[in-house]
Design a protein around this motif. Structure first.
Motif, PDB file in Angstrom:
ATOM      1  N   ASP A   1       4.489 -23.684  39.869  1.00 57.68           N
ATOM      2  CA  ASP A   1       3.658 -24.395  39.205  1.00 57.68           C
ATOM      3  C   ASP A   1       2.584 -24.885  40.414  1.00 57.68           C
ATOM      4  O   ASP A   1       2.936 -25.127  41.380  1.00 57.68           O
ATOM      5  CB  ASP A   1       4.355 -25.700  38.532  1.00 57.68           C
ATOM      6  CG  ASP A   1       5.070 -25.380  37.423  1.00 57.68           C
ATOM      7  OD1 ASP A   1       4.825 -24.607  36.795  1.00 57.68           O
ATOM      8  OD2 ASP A   1       5.991 -26.129  37.080  1.00 57.68           O
TER       9      ASP A   1
ATOM     10  N   ASP B   1       2.130 -15.430  26.751  1.00 61.56           N
ATOM     11  CA  ASP B   1       3.602 -14.721  26.911  1.00 61.56           C
ATOM     12  C   ASP B   1       3.550 -13.235  26.904  1.00 61.56           C
ATOM     13  O   ASP B   1       2.767 -12.552  26.241  1.00 61.56           O
ATOM     14  CB  ASP B   1       4.593 -15.088  25.504  1.00 61.56           C
ATOM     15  CG  ASP B   1       5.305 -16.331  25.633  1.00 61.56           C
ATOM     16  OD1 ASP B   1       5.301 -17.003  26.883  1.00 61.56           O
ATOM     17  OD2 ASP B   1       6.014 -16.831  24.768  1.00 61.56           O
TER      18      ASP B   1
ATOM     19  N   ASP C   1       9.120 -17.177  34.722  1.00 61.13           N
ATOM     20  CA  ASP C   1       9.793 -15.921  34.168  1.00 61.13           C
ATOM     21  C   ASP C   1      11.218 -16.316  33.844  1.00 61.13           C
ATOM     22  O   ASP C   1      12.029 -16.990  34.616  1.00 61.13           O
ATOM     23  CB  ASP C   1       9.822 -14.848  35.358  1.00 61.13           C
ATOM     24  CG  ASP C   1      10.653 -13.853  35.284  1.00 61.13           C
ATOM     25  OD1 ASP C   1      10.784 -13.196  34.122  1.00 61.13           O
ATOM     26  OD2 ASP C   1      11.386 -13.371  36.012  1.00 61.13           O
TER      27      ASP C   1
ATOM     28  N   TYR D   1       2.118  -7.915  25.433  1.00 60.52           N
ATOM     29  CA  TYR D   1       1.688  -9.119  25.239  1.00 60.52           C
ATOM     30  C   TYR D   1       1.780  -9.667  24.070  1.00 60.52           C
ATOM     31  O   TYR D   1       1.725  -9.028  22.966  1.00 60.52           O
ATOM     32  CB  TYR D   1       0.056  -9.212  25.389  1.00 60.52           C
ATOM     33  CG  TYR D   1      -0.611 -10.437  25.165  1.00 60.52           C
ATOM     34  CD1 TYR D   1      -0.137 -11.429  26.011  1.00 60.52           C
ATOM     35  CD2 TYR D   1      -1.479 -10.411  24.224  1.00 60.52           C
ATOM     36  CE1 TYR D   1      -0.892 -12.800  25.662  1.00 60.52           C
ATOM     37  CE2 TYR D   1      -2.128 -11.708  23.880  1.00 60.52           C
ATOM     38  CZ  TYR D   1      -1.908 -12.839  24.440  1.00 60.52           C
ATOM     39  OH  TYR D   1      -2.558 -13.866  24.329  1.00 60.52           O
TER      40      TYR D   1
ATOM     41  N   GLY E   1       0.693 -21.508  26.628  1.00 67.73           N
ATOM     42  CA  GLY E   1       0.934 -20.262  27.579  1.00 67.73           C
ATOM     43  C   GLY E   1       0.757 -18.952  27.091  1.00 67.73           C
ATOM     44  O   GLY E   1       0.704 -18.809  25.691  1.00 67.73           O
TER      45      GLY E   1
ATOM     46  N   MET F   1       7.558 -13.312  30.387  1.00 73.36           N
ATOM     47  CA  MET F   1       6.838 -13.730  31.528  1.00 73.36           C
ATOM     48  C   MET F   1       5.595 -14.827  31.023  1.00 73.36           C
ATOM     49  O   MET F   1       5.017 -14.375  30.014  1.00 73.36           O
ATOM     50  CB  MET F   1       6.151 -12.849  32.549  1.00 73.36           C
ATOM     51  CG  MET F   1       5.380 -13.247  33.492  1.00 73.36           C
ATOM     52  SD  MET F   1       4.716 -12.060  34.574  1.00 73.36           S
ATOM     53  CE  MET F   1       6.144 -11.522  35.433  1.00 73.36           C
ATOM     54  N   ASN F   2       5.593 -16.079  31.284  1.00 71.28           N
ATOM     55  CA  ASN F   2       4.733 -16.776  30.633  1.00 71.28           C
ATOM     56  C   ASN F   2       3.841 -17.579  31.799  1.00 71.28           C
ATOM     57  O   ASN F   2       4.100 -17.942  32.868  1.00 71.28           O
ATOM     58  CB  ASN F   2       5.363 -18.113  30.065  1.00 71.28           C
ATOM     59  CG  ASN F   2       4.705 -19.301  29.457  1.00 71.28           C
ATOM     60  OD1 ASN F   2       4.313 -20.178  29.866  1.00 71.28           O
ATOM     61  ND2 ASN F   2       4.131 -18.833  27.986  1.00 71.28           N
ATOM     62  N   ILE F   3       2.641 -17.609  31.283  1.00 65.23           N
ATOM     63  CA  ILE F   3       1.397 -18.121  32.116  1.00 65.23           C
ATOM     64  C   ILE F   3       0.939 -19.469  31.516  1.00 65.23           C
ATOM     65  O   ILE F   3       0.268 -19.397  30.645  1.00 65.23           O
ATOM     66  CB  ILE F   3       0.244 -17.039  32.478  1.00 65.23           C
ATOM     67  CG1 ILE F   3       0.847 -15.842  33.033  1.00 65.23           C
ATOM     68  CG2 ILE F   3      -0.568 -17.803  33.479  1.00 65.23           C
ATOM     69  CD1 ILE F   3      -0.181 -14.856  33.315  1.00 65.23           C
TER      70      ILE F   3
ATOM     71  N   GLY G   1       0.592 -21.713  36.151  1.00 68.18           N
ATOM     72  CA  GLY G   1       1.649 -21.544  36.844  1.00 68.18           C
ATOM     73  C   GLY G   1       2.386 -19.989  36.492  1.00 68.18           C
ATOM     74  O   GLY G   1       1.497 -19.290  35.634  1.00 68.18           O
ATOM     75  N   LEU G   2       3.365 -19.804  36.824  1.00 71.18           N
ATOM     76  CA  LEU G   2       4.020 -18.407  36.335  1.00 71.18           C
ATOM     77  C   LEU G   2       5.287 -18.833  36.269  1.00 71.18           C
ATOM     78  O   LEU G   2       6.206 -19.283  36.972  1.00 71.18           O
ATOM     79  CB  LEU G   2       3.865 -17.266  37.514  1.00 71.18           C
ATOM     80  CG  LEU G   2       4.387 -16.128  37.163  1.00 71.18           C
ATOM     81  CD1 LEU G   2       3.715 -15.243  35.996  1.00 71.18           C
ATOM     82  CD2 LEU G   2       4.329 -15.168  38.483  1.00 71.18           C
TER      83      LEU G   2
ATOM     84  N   GLN H   1      10.437 -20.528  38.160  1.00 72.06           N
ATOM     85  CA  GLN H   1       9.129 -21.145  37.678  1.00 72.06           C
ATOM     86  C   GLN H   1       8.130 -21.429  38.978  1.00 72.06           C
ATOM     87  O   GLN H   1       8.800 -22.052  39.773  1.00 72.06           O
ATOM     88  CB  GLN H   1       8.806 -22.166  36.498  1.00 72.06           C
ATOM     89  CG  GLN H   1       9.259 -23.678  36.860  1.00 72.06           C
ATOM     90  CD  GLN H   1       8.910 -24.683  35.859  1.00 72.06           C
ATOM     91  OE1 GLN H   1       9.348 -24.369  34.711  1.00 72.06           O
ATOM     92  NE2 GLN H   1       8.767 -25.705  36.458  1.00 72.06           N
TER      93      GLN H   1
END
Length: 220
Positions: free
Chosen positions: A62, A136, A83, A162, A134, A105-107, A80-81, A60
């Motif tokens: 952040d 996904d 994975d 998505y 977040g 992948m999560n934002i 952040g990002l 991750q």
């Protein structure tokens, strides 16, 4: 006798010194309300290990922006990002060896709260609570290997989709050493995962980062 008097006097002197110490009178290094930002990189470890998953699940990045409230608190917004591996499935037949890997992948967008317990000007241990949600995205990777070892054929495909919003919460602790920030914690995320029946994923995270800021918004 003499020894007990000296010991009592020594303890009394120590107590008087403590009453007059920076801790009791207010540390001179306590700063005012100021802007701080943290940039962290972390490794995610699996807390729900199965035969179809790895110990090291992902990583991750952040970025947290907020205000430091004197030296005892922090309130910020974290983006952040992240994975992480959701599941790996492998199949083997006489002619084929298939591998399906599913990643998410999560934002994240989270509210980050920290409480600090300063030891001195340099070392500031803290506890942390972050929560929010977040976006996904599911990433599925498919690989097929067929044929003899001398005449191997590989087929590789991937797609992404998505999956909507996922809830997240993180509990952690760490220490700021000057501009360096080290931390560890537990993270739980709830979302929709392609191959897994579980809606909740839990991780153990180790992270390291860099702190910038200290621009005063309000001085003590």
């Amino acid at each position: 006798g003499n020894f007990s008097k000296k010991a009592t006097l020594s303890l009394r002197n120590k107590f008087n010194e403590f009453k007059q110490s920076d801790f009791m009178l207010g540390r001179p290094y306590i700063n005012g309300v100021r802007f701080n930002a943290y940039f962290d990189f972390g490794l995610l470890f699996n807390l729900n290990k199965t035969k179809n998953s790895s110990v090291l699940l992902g990583q991750q990045l952040d970025a947290t922006f907020g205000v430091r409230i004197f030296d005892y608190g922090f309130v910020g917004v974290q983006v952040g990002l992240v994975d992480f591996e959701t599941e790996i499935r492998k199949y083997r037949t006489e002619n084929f060896k298939d591998t399906n890997k599913d990643y998410t992948m999560n934002i994240p967008l989270m509210l980050d709260l920290r409480g600090y317990f300063p030891v001195n000007e340099k070392y500031h241990p803290y506890i942390e609570l972050a929560f929010g949600g977040g976006f996904d995205f599911d990433i599925a990777i498919y690989q097929r290997v067929s044929g003899e070892l001398s005449d191997e054929y590989k087929n590789f495909e991937w797609n992404w989709d998505y999956k909507g919003m996922a809830g997240k919460i993180r509990l952690g602790c760490g220490v700021d050493i000057g501009k360096l920030s080290l931390g560890l914690g537990w993270t739980r995320t709830r979302g929709k995962y392609q191959f897994s029946n579980k809606k909740n994923k839990e991780f153990f995270c180790l992270k390291a980062g860099y702190r910038i800021g200290d621009k005063y918004l309000l001085k003590k």
